[in-house]
Design a protein around this motif. Structure first.
Motif, short mmCIF file in Angstrom:
data_model
loop_
_atom_site.label_atom_id
_atom_site.label_comp_id
_atom_site.label_asym_id
_atom_site.label_seq_id
_atom_site.Cartn_x
_atom_site.Cartn_y
_atom_site.Cartn_z
N PHE B 31 19.26 7.27 139.47
CA PHE B 31 20.47 6.92 139.25
C PHE B 31 20.84 6.59 137.53
N ILE B 72 31.52 12.25 128.40
CA ILE B 72 31.95 12.32 129.69
C ILE B 72 31.83 13.63 130.21
N ILE B 76 30.13 14.60 133.78
CA ILE B 76 30.51 15.54 134.79
C ILE B 76 29.42 16.45 135.23
N GLU B 79 26.81 15.79 137.17
CA GLU B 79 27.30 15.14 138.68
C GLU B 79 27.04 13.38 138.66
N ALA B 80 27.23 12.90 137.64
CA ALA B 80 27.20 11.06 137.72
C ALA B 80 28.25 10.68 138.43
N ASP B 81 27.96 9.79 139.22
CA ASP B 81 29.00 9.19 140.29
C ASP B 81 29.01 7.74 139.98
N ARG B 82 29.49 6.93 141.26
CA ARG B 82 29.74 5.73 141.29
C ARG B 82 28.54 5.05 141.17
N LYS B 83 27.26 5.62 141.61
CA LYS B 83 26.12 4.96 141.84
C LYS B 83 25.27 4.96 140.51
N THR B 84 25.63 5.77 139.59
CA THR B 84 24.87 5.87 138.31
C THR B 84 24.91 4.63 137.47
N SER B 103 32.53 1.60 131.32
CA SER B 103 33.95 0.92 131.84
C SER B 103 34.83 1.81 132.18
N ILE B 104 35.06 2.89 131.86
CA ILE B 104 36.29 3.85 131.88
C ILE B 104 35.79 4.98 132.77
N TYR B 105 34.62 5.33 132.94
CA TYR B 105 34.12 6.42 133.70
C TYR B 105 34.41 6.17 135.22
N MET B 106 35.06 6.92 136.00
CA MET B 106 35.56 6.43 137.39
C MET B 106 36.03 5.09 137.61
N ARG B 107 36.41 4.61 136.61
CA ARG B 107 37.06 3.26 136.68
C ARG B 107 36.04 2.08 136.41
N GLY B 108 35.02 2.72 136.04
CA GLY B 108 33.82 1.58 135.78
C GLY B 108 32.54 1.76 136.72
#
Lengths: 338, 338
Positions: B31, B72, B76, B79-84, B103-108
Motif C-alpha cells: 500500500f 497524480i 492513477i 492504481e493507487a486507491d484509498r488504501k494507499t 489531501s486531494i487525491y480521492m479526496r484524501g
C-alpha cells in the motif's frame, strides 16, 4: 425557512425558499466573489449587478485543473485574501469548483452555494464533496469541506432546460429508493409537469430531499458507512457517463436500474419493475446497451474500489438501501451477464 | 522514542530517533507509495529497494501545480486507491507536496513524512500545512491536514549539504526567540560543528524543536492565534526569498533581524544585538540590502494580510514573541526606513 446544520468542523446555514439578494446580508459585498457560468450569468444579468463576478464556461468538461488555475490567477489579481467569501452560483460543476478552490486558496477561505439546478439543490451542493475530474475519472481530485451557507432561490430554475429537470429528478428518485418509501409513493402519484407548475409543492420537495441528503451526510461526513448509500446508481453511472454522451441523471437512472437487477441476484430485491416505472414516469432512461468491458475498466478506477473489492449500493426494498462489498472478479462476471 | 499527538481530526504518531526501515511496519509495503527527490534517491539508494517510489526533481521551483499533475497521473497509473499510504521522504518541498497530493487525491488518503533535512525535521514536516507555490506567491494554494506519522532517521542527514544545516538552524533560532529563552542560551554556548559531531546532542535538539512547534500547532491548528508566532522572520523572509536567490533559512534570518528592529520601534525590544550575534554564530546572514518597494509589494499578497492590516510577529524579549497587527501604510513606511 432557515436551518443550521452542524458538521464535524463547521456549521452550514441553510436559507430555504429564499432570495439571492440575501447574500449581501450574509457577507459584506466587498468581500464577496461570485463564481458562476455563462448560462446563468446571461439568463439572470440583473442579479449580479454590483458584485465581483468570475464567469466560467459552462459544462462538466471545464471541471478540471485548468479552470482552477484560471480562477486562482483571477483571485490573485483581485487581491482576494482570507476575508474573501467565494459564492458559487450554478449547478454542480460550479459548486464543486467553487468549494474546491475555496478549500485550497490560501489553505481555505469561506464559501457558500446558491444552487441553480434541481440536481444541485437536492444533491450536488450538499455534503461538502468538492473537486474536479482528471482525465476520464470523475472527482478524482478533491476535498471534503462544508460550505458556510447554502441559499435556495427557485427563481433561478426559470432558465433551467427541461432535460436538466429530469436530470435532477434522478437523484430525487434515488433518495426515495434508499431512504424514503413514502416519498417514492408521492412521486408515483405526481408528475414532473405537476411539480413545475406548483412552486410550493416543488419547494417542499426540494427541501425534503436536501434534508435527506444532509442527514445522511451529517451522520457520516467522511464516508465510512451510511453516506455510501447516496452512491446508488452512481458506480455504473459514473463509468457510463465518462464513456457515453449522457447527462449525470440519465447515467444514474441507468445505473440504478442495473443496481436493482444486481440487488435481485444478491439481496433478493423484488421491486425492480416499480423503480423502472417511476424512472420512466419522470422521462429518465433505464435500460441501455453499453460496452460492458469498457464500463468495467472505468469502474476499476472508482474511488469506492478498495484493492480487490468494491463497495456497491444495493436495495433490500424500496426505502432501504444497503452497502455491499462485491469482489471485483464477481462484479466483472455480473456486469458481463447483465 | 514514540509519541502520539492529537490534533483536531487526527493523531500524528512521532517516531523520534528511529530508522526508515520502520515504515514497512507502519503500513504494508503493497500500500506504500514513497515520494522523494533525485538527491535523496541517489544518496541513499539501498533504503528504497523493493518499495514503490516516485522520484521528483529537487528544488522549490518544482513545488508547483505541474508537479502535482505529474504525480497524480503516476498514482492513477499505479492504481493507487484509498488504501494507499503516501510517504514523503525529503525536505520541506517533498513533505509539502506529499501532504498536499495525499489531501486531494480521492479526496484524501493517508500520508506520513520522513524528513531528511534539519529544516524539515524541526519545522516543515510538522503542523499539517501542505501546499504549493503559485507564480511568486509561496504556499498560496494548499490545505491544513496532519500526517498520520512522522519518522525521524538522522542517517539521512549524512548527505545534507553544509548550507542546508545552516538553513535549518535559522528555524531553531526562531523557536528559541519566540518560545524558549533557555534554548537560546544553550545555542549561544554551542556551535553548528559541535551539533554535527554529537549525534545524541543533535537528536535531542531536533526533538526539542519538533515538540516546540508541535505544541504551538496543537493549541492553534488553524492559525487563529498563537501559531502565527511561528511566522517570526517569515513575512519579510518570504518576500525576500521570492525576489532574491536566497535559501529559506537565510531569508528567515534576515527577516528575523528586521523583525527585531521593528520590535525595537513598536515594542521596546532591546536584544537585537544578541539575536544578530547568534544568527551570525550559526553562519546565517542578518543585514542585507534589498529593493524595499519590491519586497513590500510581495508582502501585499502574503496570506497573513487581512485587507488593510497585516499580522506581524514581533518580540517583547528573547523567548517571548507577540503577534501585532500593523496597518499596511505604516508597514510600508517602516520598511522604507529600515
Amino acid at each position: 425557512m432557515e436551518k443550521s446544520i452542524k458538521f464535524s468542523n463547521v456549521s452550514t446555514h441553510f436559507y430555504f425558499d429564499s432570495s439571492f439578494k440575501q447574500v449581501t446580508k450574509i457577507a459584506d459585498k466587498k468581500f464577496l466573489v461570485v463564481i458562476t457560468d455563462e448560462h446563468i450569468f446571461k439568463a439572470h444579468p440583473a442579479v449580479f449587478k454590483g458584485l465581483n463576478v468570475i464567469v466560467l464556461k459552462p459544462g462538466e468538461e471545464y471541471k478540471v485543473q485548468a479552470t482552477v488555475d484560471e480562477v486562482i490567477d483571477t483571485l490573485i489579481k483581485m487581491e482576494a485574501d482570507r476575508k474573501t467569501v467565494l459564492v458559487g452560483v450554478g449547478g454542480g460543476v460550479i459548486t464543486d469548483l467553487t468549494g474546491y478552490i475555496a478549500s485550497i486558496y490560501m489553505r481555505g477561505i469561506r464559501f457558500g452555494f446558491v444552487p441553480t439546478s434541481i440536481l444541485a439543490l437536492v444533491d450536488a451542493s450538499i455534503g461538502g464533496k468538492n473537486g474536479i475530474d482528471v482525465d476520464r475519472y470523475k472527482n478524482l481530485v478533491g476535498i471534503i469541506r462544508q460550505p458556510s451557507f447554502i441559499l435556495h432561490d427557485v427563481a433561478f430554475l426559470q432558465s433551467l432546460p427541461q432535460n436538466e429537470w429530469e436530470n435532477g429528478f434522478a437523484e430525487i428518485i434515488k433518495h426515495a429508493c434508499i431512504k424514503d418509501a413514502a416519498m417514492f409513493k408521492q412521486l408515483q402519484q405526481e408528475s414532473l409537469a405537476g411539480y413545475q407548475k406548483d412552486k410550493k409543492k416543488l419547494s417542499s420537495l426540494i427541501q425534503r430531499n436536501a434534508l435527506i441528503k444532509t442527514k445522511v451526510v451529517q451522520k457520516d461526513e467522511f464516508e465510512k458507512g451510511d453516506r455510501r448509500l447516496l452512491n446508488l446508481g452512481h458506480t455504473i453511472g459514473h463509468a457510463l457517463e465518462k464513456e457515453y454522451e449522457l447527462m449525470h441523471g440519465q447515467a444514474v437512472a441507468i445505473g440504478t436500474t442495473y443496481a436493482c437487477h444486481i440487488s435481485e441476484q444478491l439481496r433478493g430485491f423484488s421491486q425492480t419493475a416499480d423503480v423502472v416505472a417511476l424512472l420512466e414516469q419522470y422521462q429518465l432512461p433505464t435500460y441501455a446497451s453499453f460496452d460492458k468491458q469498457k464500463v468495467f475498466n472505468g469502474l476499476k478506477m472508482d474511488k469506492k474500489r478498495e484493492q480487490k473489492e468494491m463497495n456497491f449500493v444495493l436495495l433490500d426494498k424500496i426505502g432501504k438501501g444497503v452497502v455491499t462489498p462485491i469482489r471485483m472478479q464477481q462484479l466483472e462476471k455480473i456486469i458481463n451477464k447483465l
